[in-house]
Design a protein around this motif. Structure first.
Motif, mmCIF file in Angstrom:
data_model
loop_
_atom_site.group_PDB
_atom_site.id
_atom_site.type_symbol
_atom_site.label_atom_id
_atom_site.label_comp_id
_atom_site.label_asym_id
_atom_site.label_seq_id
_atom_site.Cartn_x
_atom_site.Cartn_y
_atom_site.Cartn_z
ATOM 1 N N MET A 145 0.839 -1.184 0.000
ATOM 2 C CA MET A 145 0.000 0.000 0.000
ATOM 3 C C MET A 145 0.884 1.248 0.000
ATOM 4 N N ARG A 146 0.428 2.242 -0.728
ATOM 5 C CA ARG A 146 1.162 3.500 -0.817
ATOM 6 C C ARG A 146 0.243 4.662 -0.463
ATOM 7 N N GLU A 147 0.859 5.740 -0.028
ATOM 8 C CA GLU A 147 0.087 6.943 0.280
ATOM 9 C C GLU A 147 -0.003 7.808 -0.972
ATOM 10 N N TYR A 148 -1.178 8.389 -1.183
ATOM 11 C CA TYR A 148 -1.417 9.262 -2.326
ATOM 12 C C TYR A 148 -2.135 10.519 -1.871
ATOM 13 N N GLU A 149 -1.989 11.563 -2.687
ATOM 14 C CA GLU A 149 -2.744 12.792 -2.478
ATOM 15 C C GLU A 149 -3.461 13.107 -3.784
ATOM 16 N N LEU A 150 -4.746 13.317 -3.692
ATOM 17 C CA LEU A 150 -5.577 13.614 -4.857
ATOM 18 C C LEU A 150 -6.080 15.043 -4.759
ATOM 19 N N MET A 151 -5.854 15.812 -5.813
ATOM 20 C CA MET A 151 -6.446 17.148 -5.926
ATOM 21 C C MET A 151 -7.495 17.042 -7.018
ATOM 22 N N VAL A 152 -8.699 17.455 -6.702
ATOM 23 C CA VAL A 152 -9.787 17.384 -7.677
ATOM 24 C C VAL A 152 -10.476 18.743 -7.745
ATOM 25 N N ILE A 153 -10.812 19.152 -8.963
ATOM 26 C CA ILE A 153 -11.567 20.384 -9.172
ATOM 27 C C ILE A 153 -12.904 19.986 -9.782
ATOM 28 N N LEU A 154 -13.961 20.304 -9.061
ATOM 29 C CA LEU A 154 -15.309 19.978 -9.518
ATOM 30 C C LEU A 154 -15.947 21.181 -10.200
#
Length: 101
Positions: free
Chosen positions: A1-10
């Motif tokens: 398992m790895r850590e991720y960061e998600l940036m989302v623009i709705l």
């Protein structure tokens, strides 16, 4: 398992109260594959640096999650198929190195 960061623009036309349930629905991809959603931070409506899809504003959200690499790819694919999502970016945050003096 790895850590991720998600940036989302709705899309700014999404109602403010619908943002969190919408994101949680997308994040089910992570939890179904035994991943974890560590943090969901909704920044709210912000002005874009440049127009995206003829929109000058977007609703920003940042999500920290832990998952397998193929799960992160699947999440990105699912997000890209949805019309409410204007942009996404998934990164693996670098670990902070502590330098002793």
């Amino acid at each position: 398992m790895r850590e991720y960061e998600l940036m989302v623009i709705l899309n700014p036309e999404v109602e403010e109260r619908a943002v969190e349930p919408t994101l949680k629905k997308f994040l089910e991809v992570v939890t179904k594959e035994n991943g974890t959603v560590d943090k969901l931070d909704i920044w709210g409506r912000r002005r874009l640096a440049y127009e995206i899809q003829k929109k000058s504003e977007g609703i920003y959200a940042v999500v920290n999650f832990t998952a397998e690499p193929q799960t992160a790819k699947e999440l990105d694919r699912v997000l890209s198929l949805n019309e409410a999502v204007m942009r996404t970016k998934i990164i693996r945050p670098e670990e902070q190195k502590i330098h002793g003096k």
